[in-house]
Enzyme design. Structure first.
Site, PDB file in Angstrom:
ATOM      1  N   GLU A  53     -12.043  -3.620  -3.332  1.00 56.41           N
ATOM      2  CA  GLU A  53     -11.140  -2.677  -2.675  1.00 56.41           C
ATOM      3  C   GLU A  53     -11.889  -1.377  -2.438  1.00 56.41           C
ATOM      4  OE1 GLU A  53      -6.833  -0.382  -2.975  1.00 56.41           O
ATOM      5  OE2 GLU A  53      -7.228  -2.078  -4.320  1.00 56.41           O
ATOM      6  N   ASP A 105     -20.088   6.542  -1.836  1.00 57.86           N
ATOM      7  CA  ASP A 105     -19.703   6.271  -0.456  1.00 57.86           C
ATOM      8  C   ASP A 105     -19.716   4.763  -0.216  1.00 57.86           C
ATOM      9  OD1 ASP A 105     -19.718   5.875   2.345  1.00 57.86           O
ATOM     10  OD2 ASP A 105     -20.646   7.823   2.687  1.00 57.86           O
ATOM     11  N   ASP A 127      -8.063   6.735   5.773  1.00 61.56           N
ATOM     12  CA  ASP A 127      -7.721   8.022   6.385  1.00 61.56           C
ATOM     13  C   ASP A 127      -7.770   7.876   7.908  1.00 61.56           C
ATOM     14  OD1 ASP A 127      -7.581  10.692   7.280  1.00 61.56           O
ATOM     15  OD2 ASP A 127      -8.552  11.413   5.450  1.00 61.56           O
ATOM     16  N   ASP A 163      -0.606   2.534   8.385  1.00 59.37           N
ATOM     17  CA  ASP A 163       0.735   2.848   8.868  1.00 59.37           C
ATOM     18  C   ASP A 163       0.686   3.889   9.984  1.00 59.37           C
ATOM     19  OD1 ASP A 163      -0.067   4.979   7.377  1.00 59.37           O
ATOM     20  OD2 ASP A 163       1.613   4.953   5.968  1.00 59.37           O
TER      21      ASP A 163
END
Length: 202
Positions: A53, A105, A127, A163
């Site tokens: 993840e 990162d 983001d 979303d």
């Protein structure tokens, strides 16, 4: 030299002294900084399903899945130390042995792995950088996908959920040549990690 564009911005100071203490306790056992990361295949038992993840935030999702599936290896990469420390405390409290956390990162992390390693890679709510002048900061682009493909095993899956509808359209265009990707929008089922693994679901 061209300046590298980051997909994140470091907060000035949100990591407490207690958080730093937690990071130090678990350093090079459950938690690794990217600079000190050894061969990833040696961190958890070999011969198991490996799930990554990217950007796990407070760690709620990856913790729950690791706790429910002790026979699967879970790896998480995150750049916010407060979230890592919070997750490490939960891992320690439940004595989980099937999860490994990396600070760094995501692009550099994937670049450091030299073989196809993961069965599934998840990015949940990356983001969206909604302002157009910031779109260049969005994590998932052709370069990132090219790198990610090389780290997935044969028939491995990349799963992403957003979303933000504008970002979803952008992702759909980027992923058109990525047949092993599943893109979910806000209309999809909430439990993204209900993935079919050999006849059962996690």
């Amino acid at each position: 030299m061209k300046r590298e564009i980051k997909s994140f911005v470091h907060a000035r100071s949100r990591t407490s002294k207690q958080d730093f203490k937690v990071l130090e306790i678990f350093k090079n056992s459950t938690f690794y900084s990217l600079e000190e990361l050894p061969n990833i295949s040696k961190l958890l038992p070999e011969g198991k399903i490996n799930i990554l993840e990217i950007g796990f935030g407070d760690g709620k999702n990856i913790f729950q899945k690791a706790a429910s599936n002790p026979e699967i290896n879970f790896y998480g990469v995150e750049i916010y130390k407060a979230g890592i420390a919070s997750l490490l405390k939960k891992i320690n409290s439940d004595d989980l042995k099937n999860i490994c956390i990396i600070f760094g990162d995501a692009k550099n992390f994937l670049a450091k792995i030299d073989t196809p390693f993961f069965d599934f890679i998840f990015i949940l709510f990356p983001d969206p950088w909604p302002k157009k002048r910031h779109w260049k900061r969005r994590l998932i682009d052709k370069e990132f996908l090219s790198l990610l493909k090389k780290r997935l095993k044969n028939k491995g899956r990349f799963i992403v959920k957003t979303d933000w509808q504008d970002y979803a359209k952008n992702l759909a265009a980027e992923l058109v040549n990525f047949p092993t990707c599943l893109l979910y929008t806000s209309d999809a089922a909430d439990d993204l990690l209900c993935v079919d693994l050999g006849g059962r679901r996690i």
